[in-house]
Design a protein around this motif. Structure first.
Motif, PDB file in Angstrom:
ATOM      1  N   GLY A 104     -12.179  37.281   8.608  1.00 63.66           N
ATOM      2  CA  GLY A 104     -10.956  37.459   9.381  1.00 63.66           C
ATOM      3  C   GLY A 104     -11.131  38.534  10.427  1.00 63.66           C
ATOM      4  N   TYR A 105     -10.008  39.108  10.878  1.00 59.90           N
ATOM      5  CA  TYR A 105     -10.071  40.221  11.832  1.00 59.90           C
ATOM      6  C   TYR A 105     -10.290  41.486  11.019  1.00 59.90           C
ATOM      7  N   ARG A 106     -11.369  42.184  11.290  1.00 65.15           N
ATOM      8  CA  ARG A 106     -11.756  43.351  10.490  1.00 65.15           C
ATOM      9  C   ARG A 106     -11.819  44.585  11.362  1.00 65.15           C
ATOM     10  N   TRP A 107     -11.515  45.699  10.794  1.00 65.71           N
ATOM     11  CA  TRP A 107     -11.694  46.965  11.493  1.00 65.71           C
ATOM     12  C   TRP A 107     -12.170  47.992  10.489  1.00 65.71           C
ATOM     13  N   LYS A 108     -13.112  48.772  10.945  1.00 65.06           N
ATOM     14  CA  LYS A 108     -13.616  49.912  10.193  1.00 65.06           C
ATOM     15  C   LYS A 108     -14.087  50.922  11.220  1.00 65.06           C
TER      16      LYS A 108
END
Length: 161
Positions: A108-112
């Motif tokens: 999916g749409y991931r952010w880190k």
């Protein structure tokens, strides 16, 4: 994946990627949760809140990617106004490589920290190194062609010619 000449005579690259399992999970969840909300009054509130989970699967289960002289755009295939555009001025360089979802935070749409990604499966991915020292990754077939076109359009590339 395809490339074609745009109105200005410049090449534009289009790609798309769909995750069958993400779309199926989204549809099944939506049907179950709507049914629960309609027929079981005591679960109505929680069902409607959880419907956001189903929507997230559906919105991120299919993407369309465009590379042009303006930059890179990734948009939901089902809800195209949900998009992320990265202008060429924010891109340092582009590359393509085989990528696993867990390497970039999951599906999916991931952010880190230092990275944002749209990941629908393991495989070919477009890696954008951004000017502020972060990365944006998109899993899409024929990422090599997309990366080559991005690099072709980068302003620093034109100065070297």
């Amino acid at each position: 994946m395809e490339s074609q000449q745009g109105d200005s005579g410049r090449t534009v690259w289009y790609g798309s990627q769909f995750s069958g399992w993400m779309l199926a999970v989204g549809v099944v969840l939506a049907v179950v949760l709507v049914g629960s909300a309609v027929f079981v009054e005591e679960y109505r509130d929680v069902s409607l809140v959880l419907l956001m989970v189903a929507a997230a699967f559906l919105v991120t289960g299919g993407i369309k990617v465009t590379v042009s002289s303006e930059g890179v755009t990734v948009a939901s295939a089902l809800v195209p106004f949900l998009r992320r555009h990265i202008p060429l001025g924010r891109i340092e360089r582009a590359s393509a490589r085989w990528t696993r979802p867990m390497e970039i935070g999951g599906w999916g749409y991931r952010w880190k920290p230092g990275m944002r990604a749209v990941s629908l499966r393991a495989g070919d991915a477009l890696w954008l190194e951004l000017t502020r020292g972060t990365r944006f990754v998109i899993t899409v077939d024929d990422a090599r062609t997309a990366a080559e076109l991005v690099n072709h359009y980068l302003p620093s590339r034109h100065e070297d010619r």
